[in-house]
Design a protein around this motif. Structure first.
Motif, PDB file in Angstrom:
ATOM      1  N   HIS A 255       0.828  -1.213   0.000  1.00 51.71           N
ATOM      2  CA  HIS A 255       0.000   0.000   0.000  1.00 51.71           C
ATOM      3  C   HIS A 255       0.857   1.256   0.000  1.00 51.71           C
ATOM      4  O   HIS A 255       0.563   2.229  -0.711  1.00 51.71           O
ATOM      5  CB  HIS A 255      -0.910   0.019   1.238  1.00 51.71           C
ATOM      6  N   SER A 256       1.926   1.252   0.806  1.00 55.91           N
ATOM      7  CA  SER A 256       2.783   2.424   0.897  1.00 55.91           C
ATOM      8  C   SER A 256       3.468   2.734  -0.425  1.00 55.91           C
ATOM      9  O   SER A 256       3.785   3.893  -0.712  1.00 55.91           O
ATOM     10  CB  SER A 256       3.842   2.225   1.991  1.00 55.91           C
ATOM     11  N   LEU A 257       3.696   1.705  -1.234  1.00 55.24           N
ATOM     12  CA  LEU A 257       4.296   1.889  -2.549  1.00 55.24           C
ATOM     13  C   LEU A 257       3.240   2.139  -3.624  1.00 55.24           C
ATOM     14  O   LEU A 257       3.540   2.091  -4.817  1.00 55.24           O
ATOM     15  CB  LEU A 257       5.146   0.663  -2.914  1.00 55.24           C
ATOM     16  N   ARG A 258       2.002   2.402  -3.187  1.00 59.75           N
ATOM     17  CA  ARG A 258       0.878   2.733  -4.076  1.00 59.75           C
ATOM     18  C   ARG A 258       0.431   1.553  -4.927  1.00 59.75           C
ATOM     19  O   ARG A 258      -0.198   1.730  -5.984  1.00 59.75           O
ATOM     20  CB  ARG A 258       1.210   3.922  -4.981  1.00 59.75           C
ATOM     21  N   GLY A 259       0.768   0.331  -4.487  1.00 53.65           N
ATOM     22  CA  GLY A 259       0.316  -0.838  -5.212  1.00 53.65           C
ATOM     23  C   GLY A 259      -1.054  -1.293  -4.754  1.00 53.65           C
ATOM     24  O   GLY A 259      -1.635  -0.755  -3.808  1.00 53.65           O
ATOM     25  N   TRP A 260      -1.570  -2.312  -5.444  1.00 52.56           N
ATOM     26  CA  TRP A 260      -2.869  -2.899  -5.137  1.00 52.56           C
ATOM     27  C   TRP A 260      -2.645  -4.325  -4.633  1.00 52.56           C
ATOM     28  O   TRP A 260      -2.556  -5.258  -5.439  1.00 52.56           O
ATOM     29  CB  TRP A 260      -3.739  -2.991  -6.389  1.00 52.56           C
ATOM     30  N   PRO A 261      -2.530  -4.524  -3.326  1.00 51.25           N
ATOM     31  CA  PRO A 261      -2.419  -5.914  -2.847  1.00 51.25           C
ATOM     32  C   PRO A 261      -3.672  -6.704  -3.231  1.00 51.25           C
ATOM     33  O   PRO A 261      -4.789  -6.182  -3.176  1.00 51.25           O
ATOM     34  CB  PRO A 261      -2.322  -5.768  -1.326  1.00 51.25           C
ATOM     35  N   THR A 262      -3.469  -7.930  -3.635  1.00 51.14           N
ATOM     36  CA  THR A 262      -4.614  -8.755  -4.007  1.00 51.14           C
ATOM     37  C   THR A 262      -5.497  -8.995  -2.785  1.00 51.14           C
ATOM     38  O   THR A 262      -5.015  -8.997  -1.647  1.00 51.14           O
ATOM     39  CB  THR A 262      -4.151 -10.114  -4.565  1.00 51.14           C
ATOM     40  N   PRO A 263      -6.797  -9.201  -2.992  1.00 51.10           N
ATOM     41  CA  PRO A 263      -7.664  -9.506  -1.851  1.00 51.10           C
ATOM     42  C   PRO A 263      -7.174 -10.691  -1.038  1.00 51.10           C
ATOM     43  O   PRO A 263      -7.301 -10.715   0.181  1.00 51.10           O
ATOM     44  CB  PRO A 263      -9.022  -9.801  -2.512  1.00 51.10           C
ATOM     45  N   LEU A 264      -6.582 -11.679  -1.717  1.00 52.90           N
ATOM     46  CA  LEU A 264      -6.077 -12.857  -1.019  1.00 52.90           C
ATOM     47  C   LEU A 264      -4.560 -12.786  -0.915  1.00 52.90           C
ATOM     48  O   LEU A 264      -3.858 -12.662  -1.918  1.00 52.90           O
ATOM     49  CB  LEU A 264      -6.469 -14.134  -1.771  1.00 52.90           C
TER      50      LEU A 264
ATOM     51  N   LEU B  47       3.917 -27.312  -5.068  1.00 53.02           N
ATOM     52  CA  LEU B  47       3.357 -27.178  -3.732  1.00 53.02           C
ATOM     53  C   LEU B  47       2.692 -28.497  -3.384  1.00 53.02           C
ATOM     54  O   LEU B  47       1.769 -28.934  -4.059  1.00 53.02           O
ATOM     55  CB  LEU B  47       2.334 -26.048  -3.694  1.00 53.02           C
ATOM     56  N   ALA B  48       3.158 -29.119  -2.326  1.00 49.07           N
ATOM     57  CA  ALA B  48       2.724 -30.476  -2.015  1.00 49.07           C
ATOM     58  C   ALA B  48       1.364 -30.530  -1.324  1.00 49.07           C
ATOM     59  O   ALA B  48       0.689 -31.541  -1.360  1.00 49.07           O
ATOM     60  CB  ALA B  48       3.775 -31.165  -1.139  1.00 49.07           C
ATOM     61  N   GLU B  49       0.958 -29.439  -0.682  1.00 48.40           N
ATOM     62  CA  GLU B  49      -0.268 -29.449   0.117  1.00 48.40           C
ATOM     63  C   GLU B  49      -1.407 -28.801  -0.684  1.00 48.40           C
ATOM     64  O   GLU B  49      -1.309 -27.632  -1.064  1.00 48.40           O
ATOM     65  CB  GLU B  49      -0.008 -28.686   1.422  1.00 48.40           C
ATOM     66  N   PRO B  50      -2.474 -29.539  -0.992  1.00 46.56           N
ATOM     67  CA  PRO B  50      -3.517 -29.025  -1.892  1.00 46.56           C
ATOM     68  C   PRO B  50      -4.117 -27.701  -1.451  1.00 46.56           C
ATOM     69  O   PRO B  50      -4.379 -26.834  -2.286  1.00 46.56           O
ATOM     70  CB  PRO B  50      -4.567 -30.148  -1.885  1.00 46.56           C
ATOM     71  N   HIS B  51      -4.358 -27.521  -0.147  1.00 46.80           N
ATOM     72  CA  HIS B  51      -4.972 -26.278   0.335  1.00 46.80           C
ATOM     73  C   HIS B  51      -4.112 -25.070  -0.031  1.00 46.80           C
ATOM     74  O   HIS B  51      -4.620 -24.070  -0.552  1.00 46.80           O
ATOM     75  CB  HIS B  51      -5.185 -26.350   1.844  1.00 46.80           C
ATOM     76  N   HIS B  52      -2.825 -25.151   0.222  1.00 49.84           N
ATOM     77  CA  HIS B  52      -1.944 -24.030  -0.085  1.00 49.84           C
ATOM     78  C   HIS B  52      -1.773 -23.852  -1.591  1.00 49.84           C
ATOM     79  O   HIS B  52      -1.660 -22.730  -2.075  1.00 49.84           O
ATOM     80  CB  HIS B  52      -0.588 -24.216   0.606  1.00 49.84           C
ATOM     81  N   ARG B  53      -1.762 -24.955  -2.321  1.00 46.54           N
ATOM     82  CA  ARG B  53      -1.680 -24.854  -3.777  1.00 46.54           C
ATOM     83  C   ARG B  53      -2.888 -24.100  -4.331  1.00 46.54           C
ATOM     84  O   ARG B  53      -2.747 -23.211  -5.177  1.00 46.54           O
ATOM     85  CB  ARG B  53      -1.589 -26.257  -4.390  1.00 46.54           C
ATOM     86  N   GLU B  54      -4.084 -24.425  -3.843  1.00 45.10           N
ATOM     87  CA  GLU B  54      -5.293 -23.745  -4.307  1.00 45.10           C
ATOM     88  C   GLU B  54      -5.254 -22.254  -3.971  1.00 45.10           C
ATOM     89  O   GLU B  54      -5.629 -21.406  -4.796  1.00 45.10           O
ATOM     90  CB  GLU B  54      -6.528 -24.396  -3.679  1.00 45.10           C
ATOM     91  N   LYS B  55      -4.813 -21.920  -2.756  1.00 43.35           N
ATOM     92  CA  LYS B  55      -4.735 -20.512  -2.363  1.00 43.35           C
ATOM     93  C   LYS B  55      -3.722 -19.755  -3.218  1.00 43.35           C
ATOM     94  O   LYS B  55      -3.950 -18.613  -3.613  1.00 43.35           O
ATOM     95  CB  LYS B  55      -4.357 -20.385  -0.881  1.00 43.35           C
ATOM     96  N   MET B  56      -2.590 -20.398  -3.508  1.00 46.94           N
ATOM     97  CA  MET B  56      -1.565 -19.745  -4.311  1.00 46.94           C
ATOM     98  C   MET B  56      -2.068 -19.505  -5.738  1.00 46.94           C
ATOM     99  O   MET B  56      -1.836 -18.445  -6.323  1.00 46.94           O
ATOM    100  CB  MET B  56      -0.305 -20.602  -4.322  1.00 46.94           C
ATOM    101  N   ILE B  57      -2.767 -20.481  -6.295  1.00 43.46           N
ATOM    102  CA  ILE B  57      -3.318 -20.309  -7.640  1.00 43.46           C
ATOM    103  C   ILE B  57      -4.343 -19.176  -7.659  1.00 43.46           C
ATOM    104  O   ILE B  57      -4.375 -18.355  -8.581  1.00 43.46           O
ATOM    105  CB  ILE B  57      -3.940 -21.631  -8.139  1.00 43.46           C
ATOM    106  N   GLU B  58      -5.162 -19.112  -6.621  1.00 47.68           N
ATOM    107  CA  GLU B  58      -6.150 -18.028  -6.547  1.00 47.68           C
ATOM    108  C   GLU B  58      -5.459 -16.675  -6.459  1.00 47.68           C
ATOM    109  O   GLU B  58      -5.856 -15.711  -7.119  1.00 47.68           O
ATOM    110  CB  GLU B  58      -7.065 -18.236  -5.343  1.00 47.68           C
ATOM    111  N   MET B  59      -4.401 -16.567  -5.654  1.00 45.87           N
ATOM    112  CA  MET B  59      -3.669 -15.311  -5.540  1.00 45.87           C
ATOM    113  C   MET B  59      -3.058 -14.910  -6.882  1.00 45.87           C
ATOM    114  O   MET B  59      -3.156 -13.758  -7.305  1.00 45.87           O
ATOM    115  CB  MET B  59      -2.598 -15.439  -4.460  1.00 45.87           C
ATOM    116  N   VAL B  60      -2.406 -15.871  -7.569  1.00 49.89           N
ATOM    117  CA  VAL B  60      -1.814 -15.585  -8.876  1.00 49.89           C
ATOM    118  C   VAL B  60      -2.888 -15.124  -9.859  1.00 49.89           C
ATOM    119  O   VAL B  60      -2.686 -14.167 -10.620  1.00 49.89           O
ATOM    120  CB  VAL B  60      -1.075 -16.837  -9.411  1.00 49.89           C
TER     121      VAL B  60
END
Length: 197
Positions: free
Chosen positions: A141-150, A166-179
């Motif tokens: 935010h301080s650099l005037r960027g838009w952090p993703t909601p996730l 990513l070996a753990e499905p939950h984290h893999r799904e979250k990372m894909i959503e963030m990307v």
């Protein structure tokens, strides 16, 4: 993934804040870069050794080739993904120092103005990684960027990351959503550029 409005392919810069070769942060940054490319973006990944710059000094980047390359990539980025190890409840000094050099980005898009920023905190437990994620979002935010909601926290990192994925499905799904959110917001920004020109 060209946008219909601009014909531009999003360019995403990924930055790992760990100096340890083959670190979890490096591997996550590389994995996210691969996900971006699979979705049609171009990428540039900076591992920790590539951002091991002198402490921030205004104007130093004019005489430091590695810094100039880093700032060129940030300047042309439509989105950024920051991956930091958790050191004592916050981001690594290495990553913070590199981001301080965004002060030297001028022109029509100073700092990280308008860029979508995905944030990933890596650590050995939940409390520290949550705190680190909050700091990454504050810096964005301080650099005037838009952090993703996730934003994503990766606690117990050694158990979660294999050599290739990513070996753990939950984290893999979250990372894909963030990307996906980084790419979506990057497309929105390139469309806004066209409208305001």
């Amino acid at each position: 993934m060209k946008t219909a409005e601009t014909g531009r392919i999003p360019h995403i810069v990924l930055i790992s804040g760990s100096l340890r070769p083959g670190s979890t942060s490096d591997r996550i940054a590389g994995w996210c870069a691969e996900q971006c490319r699979e979705r049609g973006a171009t990428t540039r990944t900076f591992h920790g050794a590539e951002i091991d710059f002198p402490f921030y000094q205004p104007g130093l980047s004019e005489h430091h080739e590695a810094l100039r390359e880093f700032l060129r990539e940030l300047g042309r980025a439509d989105g950024v993904v920051l991956v930091s190890p958790t050191y004592h409840g916050t981001v690594s000094g290495l990553l913070k120092n590199a981001l301080d050099y965004a002060n030297d980005l001028g022109g029509p898009r100073p700092f990280l103005d308008g860029r979508a920023i995905g944030c990933v905190a890596v650590g050995a437990g939940t409390q520290g990684t949550v705190s680190t994620l909050g700091t990454l979002r504050t810096i964005s935010h301080s650099l005037r960027g838009w952090p993703t909601p996730l934003g994503v926290v990766v606690p117990h990192a050694n158990a979660l990351i294999s050599d290739t994925a990513l070996a753990e499905p939950h984290h893999r799904e979250k990372m894909i959503e963030m990307v996906s959110q980084v790419l979506f917001l990057s497309r929105a920004h390139t469309t806004a550029d066209l409208v305001t020109v």
